[in-house]
Design an enzyme around this catalytic site. Structure first.
Site, PDB file in Angstrom:
ATOM      1  N   GLY A  21      41.460  42.183  46.238  1.00  0.00           N
ATOM      2  CA  GLY A  21      42.806  41.974  45.935  1.00  0.00           C
ATOM      3  C   GLY A  21      43.281  43.037  45.293  1.00  0.00           C
TER       4      GLY A  21
ATOM      5  N   GLN B  98      48.325  47.826  39.117  1.00  0.00           N
ATOM      6  CA  GLN B  98      47.191  48.323  38.996  1.00  0.00           C
ATOM      7  C   GLN B  98      47.139  49.570  39.413  1.00  0.00           C
ATOM      8  OE1 GLN B  98      44.945  44.657  40.726  1.00  0.00           O
ATOM      9  NE2 GLN B  98      43.626  45.542  39.207  1.00  0.00           N
TER      10      GLN B  98
ATOM     11  N   CYS C  67      37.641  42.123  37.773  1.00  0.00           N
ATOM     12  CA  CYS C  67      39.138  42.785  37.998  1.00  0.00           C
ATOM     13  C   CYS C  67      38.751  44.519  38.025  1.00  0.00           C
ATOM     14  CB  CYS C  67      39.909  42.704  36.700  1.00  0.00           C
ATOM     15  SG  CYS C  67      41.711  43.391  37.188  1.00  0.00           S
ATOM     16  N   LEU C  68      39.472  45.235  39.061  1.00  0.00           N
ATOM     17  CA  LEU C  68      39.297  46.281  39.151  1.00  0.00           C
ATOM     18  C   LEU C  68      39.917  47.413  38.180  1.00  0.00           C
ATOM     19  CD1 LEU C  68      40.175  46.816  42.965  1.00  0.00           C
ATOM     20  CD2 LEU C  68      37.679  46.912  41.984  1.00  0.00           C
TER      21      LEU C  68
ATOM     22  N   HIS D   5      45.015  35.156  40.387  1.00  0.00           N
ATOM     23  CA  HIS D   5      44.603  36.151  39.604  1.00  0.00           C
ATOM     24  C   HIS D   5      45.575  37.404  39.688  1.00  0.00           C
ATOM     25  CE1 HIS D   5      41.287  39.169  38.176  1.00  0.00           C
ATOM     26  NE2 HIS D   5      42.237  40.059  38.972  1.00  0.00           N
ATOM     27  N   GLU D   6      46.052  37.415  40.981  1.00  0.00           N
ATOM     28  CA  GLU D   6      46.972  38.693  41.459  1.00  0.00           C
ATOM     29  C   GLU D   6      48.307  38.322  40.910  1.00  0.00           C
ATOM     30  OE1 GLU D   6      45.568  41.207  42.155  1.00  0.00           O
ATOM     31  OE2 GLU D   6      43.585  40.365  43.181  1.00  0.00           O
TER      32      GLU D   6
ATOM     33  N   HIS E 212      48.645  39.195  37.483  1.00  0.00           N
ATOM     34  CA  HIS E 212      48.898  40.609  37.086  1.00  0.00           C
ATOM     35  C   HIS E 212      50.496  40.820  37.064  1.00  0.00           C
ATOM     36  CE1 HIS E 212      45.166  42.732  36.829  1.00  0.00           C
ATOM     37  NE2 HIS E 212      44.638  42.323  38.160  1.00  0.00           N
TER      38      HIS E 212
END
Ligand code: GNR
Ligand code: NI
Length: 175
Positions: free
Chosen positions: A46, A51, A98-99, A140-141, A144
């Site tokens: 995702g 990000q 997480c990226l 999670h997204e 963000h």
């Protein structure tokens, strides 16, 4: 398509509250395309627009798993202005990463099931029930989009430890 740079903790942009997408313009389509390329390259399941430093309520996701022959058929999904309209009392625990916080993984407890409302790139509205990894990933997204990171759910000790590690690493790269 192009791979964009993924911003990393402690970049303050990660704390911005992203703005709704008002209209699906060619720029928005290009951003979604680039987000997929960036997400598959990382690789990740995702990605939220913030990000890649775009404070817009746009998410890409692909939860496809390999089949019996080991082949993975891509299942790219776009979520525009997503909202969680209900969440189960029941919780589930998942090890998250997480990226924007590379190579750090911790267990996070969240509602096991959520109902999510969102628009696609054609402006059609959808409502879906999510569970399992889908439920974890969409929460999670959407976090963000609100400037929230999964480390915010950990103990202060763990959170401060991660933040310190990434702050030090960032200092080393500017020196
Ligand atoms: O690639 C990712 N994997 C992942 C695993 C468990 C819970 C959430 C995620 S999302 C993450 C990519 C990312 O940082 N998205 O914002
Ligand atoms: Ni993330």
């Amino acid at each position: 398509m192009a791979i964009r740079e993924i911003i990393i903790l402690p970049d303050k942009q990660l704390r911005l509250v992203s703005k709704p997408v008002e209209k699906v313009t060619p720029e928005i389509r290009k951003l979604a395309d680039d987000m997929f390329e960036t997400m598959y390259d990382a690789p990740g399941i995702g990605l939220a627009a913030i990000q890649v430093a775009q404070p817009l309520r746009l998410i890409t996701m692909d939860l496809a798993k390999p089949d019996e022959s080991g082949e993975t058929t891509r299942r790219p999904r776009v979520f525009i202005n997503p909202e969680i309209i209900s969440a189960s009392e029941e919780k589930s625990v998942y090890e998250e990463g997480c990226l924007s916080i590379p190579e750090y993984y911790e267990e996070v407890e969240r509602p096991a099931r959520v109902r999510v409302r969102f628009l696609d790139l054609d402006g059609n509205m959808h409502e879906e029930d999510a569970q399992g990894l889908y439920a974890t990933c969409i929460q999670h997204e959407i976090d963000h989009l609100n400037g929230v990171l999964f480390v915010d759910y950990l103990s202060k000790l763990k959170r401060d430890r991660v933040l310190k590690k990434f702050t030090k690493a960032a200092k080393r790269t500017v020196e």
